[in-house]
Design a protein around this motif. Structure first.
Motif, PDB file in Angstrom:
ATOM      1  N   ASN A 185     -37.428  38.896 -22.810  1.00  0.00           N
ATOM      2  CA  ASN A 185     -38.092  37.677 -22.356  1.00  0.00           C
ATOM      3  C   ASN A 185     -39.430  38.067 -21.749  1.00  0.00           C
ATOM      4  OD1 ASN A 185     -38.241  34.834 -20.997  1.00  0.00           O
ATOM      5  ND2 ASN A 185     -38.466  36.290 -19.303  1.00  0.00           N
ATOM      6  N   PRO A 205     -40.367  30.472 -20.669  1.00  0.00           N
ATOM      7  CA  PRO A 205     -41.021  31.677 -21.207  1.00  0.00           C
ATOM      8  C   PRO A 205     -42.534  31.581 -21.048  1.00  0.00           C
ATOM      9  CG  PRO A 205     -40.518  30.174 -22.997  1.00  0.00           C
ATOM     10  CD  PRO A 205     -39.976  29.522 -21.744  1.00  0.00           C
ATOM     11  N   ILE A 263     -34.442  32.769 -16.038  1.00  0.00           N
ATOM     12  CA  ILE A 263     -34.203  32.930 -17.474  1.00  0.00           C
ATOM     13  C   ILE A 263     -33.008  32.093 -17.914  1.00  0.00           C
ATOM     14  CG2 ILE A 263     -33.419  34.592 -19.222  1.00  0.00           C
ATOM     15  CD1 ILE A 263     -35.161  36.685 -17.716  1.00  0.00           C
ATOM     16  N   THR A 267     -33.196  29.203 -20.718  1.00  0.00           N
ATOM     17  CA  THR A 267     -32.639  29.527 -22.036  1.00  0.00           C
ATOM     18  C   THR A 267     -31.133  29.360 -22.154  1.00  0.00           C
ATOM     19  OG1 THR A 267     -32.267  31.862 -21.508  1.00  0.00           O
ATOM     20  CG2 THR A 267     -34.468  31.258 -22.274  1.00  0.00           C
TER      21      THR A 267
END
Length: 373
Positions: A185, A205, A263, A267
């Motif tokens: 990432n 991101p 993250i 995601t």
């Protein structure tokens, strides 16, 4: 699995630690936070039964964890990678031999030598050879500032002086298994102004062109190959330049600043689960289930004494807010922001796109009020 937690006596006594421990879990106090202290606590844990995996969660125990994993034949970054990740000068030497782009640098043994390198290069960055959280790292504008910094860090025998590179700062959070990247990432960040450059926001991101992202992936492979990292999570910091990414440093451990939580918010990837699976040699199940963007914001009130804090509870109920933590109470002191250790809290939040993320942060900022004397 049962969990053996090696940490300071204070951390093991926290209510949050106790609440997280399940049946059969046990804490082992570390009386000294050098490598010897961590290894002594590990010896006590090893005496209580077999170990399936070892994870270094923070900077001080990277080397000790790698030593134990290697001793037991368990997956890990390897002692060489762990040692190099703890020493910024070793990284510079290896990255230079590997042909990786990085700032011009000088290993200074005193202020006179450092000033000789810095002449004609101002501003420069001075930093200790080890450490984390930007502690002791400072941008210096002239020789008087450099000498003042060196005098204030007289407990360190040597230090690094580097050219100051101005450009967008990003980080790469990646998980490797047997040297192969299984997840990566790229995070972009907002940092404070000179001279300390402390991270104020992280965004996941990163909004990057495909060619830039591809260049970052190539640097990730080059860096992890150069230090010989085998299995584990890494946190790589880069500065984007016209000629491509320039390497700042790499850490062979879980990233700080709640990045693993950010993250997951963006995601759906549970990196905590993946890191443990990799350390235990178990199959990885990494699949992105969420197309959102997410950020963490660190509020920066003025220095002084906290009189009151308003808005935290209402922010916690806002749609899109994942988590909020406030680490100071009325009567506590807020210090000038020189490193991540001076922060007073954080908010993790997510949205479908970057515009929505920015709008949400504007609303959060308007509600969270620190009254400082």
């Amino acid at each position: 699995m049962r969990v053996a937690i090696l940490d300071t006596p204070a951390a093991l006594s926290w209510d949050e630690t106790k609440a997280a421990m399940g049946p059969g879990d046990r804490g082992y106090p570390v009386t000294g936070t050098d490598d010897e202290g961590w290894l002594a606590a590990a010896t006590a844990a090893l005496a209580d039964g077999p170990v399936d995996g070892v994870v270094a969660f923070s900077e001080p125990h990277v080397v000790a964890a790698a030593l134990i994993a290697e001793e037991l034949g368990l997956p890990g970054p390897g002692v060489r990678a762990a040692v190099v990740s703890r020493n910024k000068l070793m990284q510079r030497e290896l990255f230079g031999r590997a042909g990786l782009a990085q700032p011009a640098h000088f290993h200074a043994r005193d202020a006179d030598a450092a000033a000789g390198f810095a002449a004609g290069r101002w501003p420069v960055i001075a930093k200790p050879l080890s450490g984390s959280g930007s502690h002791g790292v400072q941008v210096l504008g002239d020789e008087s500032e450099l000498r003042a910094w060196a005098a204030g860090h007289g407990d360190r025998e040597t230090f690094l002086v580097e050219e100051f590179l101005d450009g967008p700062e990003v980080s790469v959070e990646a998980l490797l298994v047997d040297g192969e990247v299984r997840f990566s990432n790229v995070t972009d960040k907002t940092v404070s102004g000179l001279p300390f450059r402390v991270e104020l926001e992280h965004h996941v991101p990163a909004a990057l062109a495909p060619a830039v992202r591809a260049a970052i992936e190539r640097v990730l492979i080059g860096v992890t190959t150069a230090i010989g990292l085998r299995t584990g999570v890494v946190h790589l910091e880069l500065i984007l330049q016209a000629g491509g990414p320039s390497v700042v440093e790499i850490a062979a451990r879980t990233p700080g600043d709640y990045l693993m939580d950010v993250i997951e918010a963006a995601t759906g990837v549970d990196l905590y689960d993946a890191v443990i699976a990799a350390a235990c040699g178990l199959p990885l199940e990494i699949g992105k289930s969420r197309p959102d963007v997410a950020s963490v914001w660190f509020p920066t009130p003025a220095a002084g004494t906290v009189e009151s804090i308003e808005g935290a509870e209402s922010i916690d109920r806002m749609p899109g807010v994942v988590k909020i933590e406030i680490d100071v109470l009325p009567g506590d002191e807020v210090h000038p922001l020189r490193s991540s250790m001076d922060r007073v809290g954080m908010v993790i939040y997510r949205a479908p796109d970057r515009d929505g993320l920015d709008d949400l942060l504007t609303a959060i900022r308007s509600r969270l009020i620190f009254k400082i004397r």
